[in-house]
Design an enzyme around this catalytic site. Structure first.
Site, mmCIF file in Angstrom:
data_model
loop_
_atom_site.group_PDB
_atom_site.id
_atom_site.type_symbol
_atom_site.label_atom_id
_atom_site.label_comp_id
_atom_site.label_asym_id
_atom_site.label_seq_id
_atom_site.Cartn_x
_atom_site.Cartn_y
_atom_site.Cartn_z
ATOM 1 C CE LYS A 76 -4.100 1.556 2.649
ATOM 2 N NZ LYS A 76 -4.373 1.354 4.354
ATOM 3 C CB SER A 151 -8.073 3.670 2.895
ATOM 4 O OG SER A 151 -7.224 3.087 3.540
ATOM 5 C CB SER A 175 -7.831 0.819 5.793
ATOM 6 O OG SER A 175 -8.917 2.392 5.483
HETATM 7 N N1 GLN Z 1 -12.889 3.923 6.011
HETATM 8 C C1 GLN Z 1 -12.025 4.943 7.868
HETATM 9 C C2 GLN Z 1 -11.837 6.175 7.122
HETATM 10 O O1 GLN Z 1 -11.999 6.173 6.661
HETATM 11 C C3 GLN Z 1 -10.896 3.962 7.653
HETATM 12 C C4 GLN Z 1 -10.091 3.967 7.250
HETATM 13 C C5 GLN Z 1 -8.634 3.079 7.546
HETATM 14 O O2 GLN Z 1 -9.168 1.985 8.426
HETATM 15 N N2 GLN Z 1 -7.896 3.982 7.347
HETATM 16 O O3 GLN Z 1 -10.752 6.703 8.241
#
Ligand code: GLN
Length: 487
Positions: A76, A151, A175
């Protein structure tokens, strides 16, 4: 598609060790697959062809060995890779090549894995769809008109599309697990502090947890074992041995869960999950009972406050962490024409460099931390976090793990949730409590709803990462893995 790209990481490692294929051939097969499909999937922001082939050649020359030697991995783009572009999918870091490797990248290299490149994501890991990437969204291999989760949608899509057998994600609120669920792959969030954050571009430091993405549970455990363990360069890293996650996954794969107690969270039952998600979840529970597990209903009364608490804590930490992107030290710089003040250049740089969701979080976090509001917002959210932790602790006095759907809905079409941030935040309704508590959790495919994958979540006590792998592997042995339609 070559047979090499269809193999699991464990199979590839064996094939390479037995010299049935060279590591260079394996790397080339995956690079060819990326060339063939990534224009449509857009899982990668950067492909490091030369670096991958050079790393594979070192394995073939016998310079590195280990259980994953020669196996390709995608990383990532929020994780620092020496000399290889690292942007966190933001314009503000466009062109940045870190002068160092993250600890987990060092460990991946030492293990002989072959890094193929960097995967797409929501900017600074804020989002649930990759639609907030500054470089365009990733498309779900199951349906190119739908989101791959976020994400870490790029990492999940890369493995679902057979562009890589393994990928690294980071999980702050879901994410790793939510992209895993909506792409029909496995994603595990280790215990907080079980994997090093050194070299991970910080979003919410008290929550951020790197972890593995794979097409099956054993592969996820193998990758987990390769990157986990104490790191003196991360002050929150846990100085304890890593549980035997690989052994636990293999034990689970035998399909025996006698004596294992699974807690179903009462408060998650009525929370707007799609009917197809609920029926796949309930069928999985029945399958687990057939393997000997016992189902116990447990109450976690504070889980309903997890989402609001998270959306104060995570933006608060983000507003502080993102202050470093000021155009002075690295990345984008706008308006530096010799006539403007330092403050003006910083402000123009941040205006141009950050996207809308990142700006929203910075504003929210700055507000929540401001004097006069701190106690009412950030302070309250931290108290809620403690109550959620206590809910987990009392639940784990009665059951071995908690289970739930990973996410309330399957992959949604592009554009359907971006106009209302709250609709996007709901994607992590079931994943966020674990992040606030710090325990490990995994998403494993459990069936289809309207032709799209559904994820089953297993949450375990802190430092009992092995337990979640055992249950996930048992479920996998009963329901099998998922493969998207051919691209
Ligand atoms: N979707 C969540 C957010 O927008 C989690 C993001 C993540 O785990 N990096 O914060």
């Amino acid at each position: 598609m070559s047979d090499l790209t269809k193999m699991s990481a464990a199979q590839l490692a064996r094939v390479i060790a037995d010299k049935q294929a060279s590591a260079v051939e394996v790397a080339q097969a995956h690079l060819d697959r990326i060339d063939a499909v990534d224009e449509r999937v857009h899982a990668f922001l950067h492909v490091d062809r030369e670096g991958a082939l050079a790393a594979a050649a070192r394995v073939d020359a016998g310079e590195v060995s280990g259980p994953l030697a020669g196996v390709p991995v995608a990383v990532k783009d929020v994780i620092a890779t020496k000399g290889v572009p690292t942007t966190a999918a933001s314009k503000i870091l466009e062109g940045w090549r870190p002068p160092y490797d993250a600890t987990l990248v060092e460990r991946l290299r030492a293990a002989g894995t072959v890094m193929l490149g960097k995967t797409n994501m929501d900017e600074f890991a804020m989002g649930s769809s990759t639609e907030y990437s500054a470089y365009g969204a990733t498309n779900n291999p199951w349906d190119l008109g739908r989101i791959p989760g976020g994400s870490g949608g790029g990492s999940a899509a890369a493995i679902a599309a057979f562009e890589a057998p393994l990928a690294i994600g980071t999980d702050t609120g879901g994410s790793i697990r939510q992209p895993g669920a909506v792409t029909g792959t496995v994603g595990a969030k280790p215990t907080y502090g079980g994997t090093s954050r050194y070299g991970l571009i910080a979003f919410s430091s008290s929550l951020d947890t790197p972890g593995p993405c794979a097409r099956n549970v054993e592969d996820a455990a193998l990758l987990h074992a390769a990157i986990a363990g104490h790191d003196p360069r991360d002050s929150t890293s846990i100085p304890q041995p890593v549980p035997d996650v690989v052994g636990a996954a293999r034990l689970g794969a035998t399909g025996d869960l006698s004596g294992v107690k699974l807690g179903v969270v009462k408060e998650f039952a009525g929370d707007g999950s799609e009917p197809g998600v609920l029926s796949a979840f309930h069928e999985s529970l029945e399958a687990l009972v057939k393997l000997g597990a016992e189902i116990v209903e447990v109450s976690c009364p504070h889980f309903q406050y997890a989402l609001p608490a998270y959306y104060l804590i995570a933006p608060s930490e983000a507003s502080s962490n993102l202050a470093r992107f000021d155009g002075v030290r690295y990345g984008l710089r706008v308006g530096d024409d010799g006539n403007r003040s330092l403050e003006e250049v910083m402000s123009l740089t941040r205006e141009a460099g950050f996207g809308p969701e990142v700006k929203r979080r910075i504003i929210l976090g700055t507000y929540a931390l401001s004097s006069g509001y701190y106690d009412a917002y950030y302070g309250q959210a931290q108290k809620v976090r403690t109550l959620i932790t206590r809910d987990f602790e009392s639940a784990f006095e009665r059951v071995d793990v908690l289970v739930s759907p990973t996410t309330p809905f399957v992959a949604f079409p592009f554009g359907s949730r971006t106009s209302d941030p709250y609709q996007m935040y709901l994607a992590d309704l079931f994943t966020i409590p674990t992040n606030l508590y710090g325990g490990p959790a995994i998403s494993v495919p459990c069936g289809l709803s309207e032709g799209l994958p559904v994820g089953f979540q297993v949450m375990a006590p802190t430092l009992a990462d092995d337990r979640m792998y055992r249950v996930a592997a048992a479920l996998e042995s009963a329901v099998g893995t998922l493969t998207p339609p051919a691209l």
